[in-house]
Design an enzyme around this catalytic site. Structure first.
Site, PDB file in Angstrom:
ATOM      1  N   GLY A 240      -7.357  -9.985  -7.441  1.00  0.00           N
ATOM      2  CA  GLY A 240      -7.814  -9.949  -8.884  1.00  0.00           C
ATOM      3  C   GLY A 240      -8.619  -8.293  -9.054  1.00  0.00           C
ATOM      4  O   GLY A 240      -8.523  -7.439  -8.576  1.00  0.00           O
TER       5      GLY A 240
ATOM      6  N   GLY B 276      -5.683 -12.623  -6.259  1.00  0.00           N
ATOM      7  CA  GLY B 276      -6.023 -13.712  -6.956  1.00  0.00           C
ATOM      8  C   GLY B 276      -4.007 -13.907  -7.620  1.00  0.00           C
ATOM      9  O   GLY B 276      -4.339 -15.384  -8.337  1.00  0.00           O
TER      10      GLY B 276
ATOM     11  N   GLU C 265      -7.967 -10.282   2.521  1.00  0.00           N
ATOM     12  CA  GLU C 265      -9.431  -9.869   1.882  1.00  0.00           C
ATOM     13  C   GLU C 265      -9.914  -9.617   2.744  1.00  0.00           C
ATOM     14  O   GLU C 265     -10.930  -9.220   2.537  1.00  0.00           O
ATOM     15  CB  GLU C 265      -9.724 -11.372   1.633  1.00  0.00           C
TER      16      GLU C 265
ATOM     17  N   ASP D 171      -9.472 -16.571  -0.898  1.00  0.00           N
ATOM     18  CA  ASP D 171      -9.843 -17.608  -1.713  1.00  0.00           C
ATOM     19  C   ASP D 171      -8.442 -18.687  -2.771  1.00  0.00           C
ATOM     20  O   ASP D 171      -7.645 -18.841  -2.391  1.00  0.00           O
ATOM     21  CB  ASP D 171     -11.114 -17.284  -2.786  1.00  0.00           C
TER      22      ASP D 171
END
Length: 392
Positions: A75, A132, A155, A163
């Site tokens: 992301g 992402g 992450e 996530d």
């Protein structure tokens, strides 16, 4: 071939098939950032997928990244860093104003859309697939890796946690491998991705155009079967290109390293493996040792909390936690050290072994109640999927 439009970092076109249908083709087109997802890319892709879902002429969707380096490296964490530094860490009831709430809620909605899409989605996961990017890739109905694919959820290194639905799909990996992968950000090759359930088949990267051409020549009266036949054919011909697996032969070791009565013991066991003679294990353990101590505890707590939740429920939980990581966690510092100043020396707020339980609990306070949550309308739908992996 028709071109329905081009956005700043998203190239869209439709490919005509021999029997009068069309394949929607999406190319993530931001090579300088390894196709990292901006909010604009997320919104544009959501809009196009929604349109194609109700277009009877569209039989399937092909999703890829531009260039040969990455499908999608994650992301737009640099934009998130700017928002955190500017103090935009509060949520708002409709997630319509705050950038951080808007970014994560739109990204997770897009991931959920892919998981329940009513038509086959073929994701060509060549090169780097991280963060992402894995959210997009794993959501596709037909997930193709190549011999040069590299997947990871790193992450822990930026003060976040896995996530984009990882709290759901990591819990479904063999044994405790998902926990190890999430905690350490360990890298997966194509064979590993298939073993842990994050990919369906391996096809040599040189076959990409041939795969697309065979899809255009396919019989689309039964779209899922059409995709399955084409991918199996190319996967069978690519079997000898599969890299040596790293996870499967180490599964017992990963289970042992993550078998502990409490989180602190588990974390210490994995960190101690940084001196292991096995370079794959040692590299993963060093990631954890250098990563955010708070994130390590959040990862363990989040995976435990989400073990029996549906994907939609998980995404709602992740949105709450992601906002907390921006407001109370190490996300800004992790991004600063890795991507802004690039000194690779994050100054985490807490040290390993010194994370108060109150700090962990504070990150799990819900930002919204059930009736006002931005993702309250998500409902999981089963997707028809035919196996596409090569035999053996």
């Amino acid at each position: 071939m028709t071109d329905p439009g081009r956005f700043d970092a998203l190239h869209l076109e439709t490919l005509d098939t021999a029997d009068g249908h069309r394949i929607g083709r999406v190319t993530l087109d931001a090579p300088r950032s390894l196709n990292a997802l901006t909010l604009e890319m997320i919104d544009d892709l959501q809009s196009q997928l929604d349109a194609w879902a109700t277009d009877d002429a569209i039989a399937a969707v092909w999703l890829e990244g531009t260039g040969d380096k990455a499908f999608c490296a994650g992301g737009d964490v640099v934009a998130l860093h700017r928002a955190i530094v500017a103090g935009e860490t509060d949520h708002d009831p409709a997630a319509a104003q705050g950038f951080i709430a808007r970014y994560f809620s739109h990204e997770y909605r897009l991931d959920h859309t892919l998981h329940g899409y009513p038509k086959p989605v073929i994701a060509w996961g060549d090169g780097i697939v991280m963060g992402g990017g894995i959210g997009l890739f794993v959501g596709a109905s037909h997930r193709v890796v190549t011999p040069r694919s590299m997947l990871a959820m790193p992450e822990i290194t930026i003060g976040l946690y896995p996530d984009v639905g990882a709290s759901w799909f990591l819990n479904r990996c063999p044994g405790r491998s998902g926990l190890f992968l999430g905690l350490t950000g360990a890298r997966l090759n194509a064979s590993d991705a298939r073993f842990v359930g994050l990919a369906d088949c391996l096809i040599d990267d040189t076959r990409r155009e041939a795969v697309i051409e065979d899809l255009r020549q396919a019989d689309w009266r039964e779209p899922v079967r059409a995709v399955g036949r084409v991918l199996r054919q190319h996967a069978d011909a690519s079997r000898e290109r599969a890299p040596q697996p790293e996870v499967q032969p180490r599964l017992d070791t990963l289970d042992a390293l993550t078998d502990a009565d409490d989180d602190e013991t588990l974390i210490r066991q994995v960190i101690d493996a940084a001196s292991d003679d096995d370079p794959w294990i040692a590299r993963a353990a060093k990631n954890l040792a250098a990563g955010s101590p708070l994130s390590a505890r959040l990862i363990l707590r989040q995976l435990s909390r989400c073990r029996r939740l549906s994907l939609a429920e998980v995404l709602r939980e992740e949105l709450n936690l992601s906002l907390a990581c921006a407001a109370r966690g190490d996300l800004a510092e992790g991004v600063r050290a890795l991507l802004i100043d690039k000194d690779r020396n994050p100054r985490w707020q807490r040290m390993h072994g010194a994370v108060p339980d109150a700090d962990i609990q504070a990150c799990f306070v819900a930002a919204w109640d059930r009736d006002s949550h931005p993702l309250r309308d998500l409902v999981d739908r089963p997707v028809e999927k035919e196996p596409t992996h090569a035999t053996g």
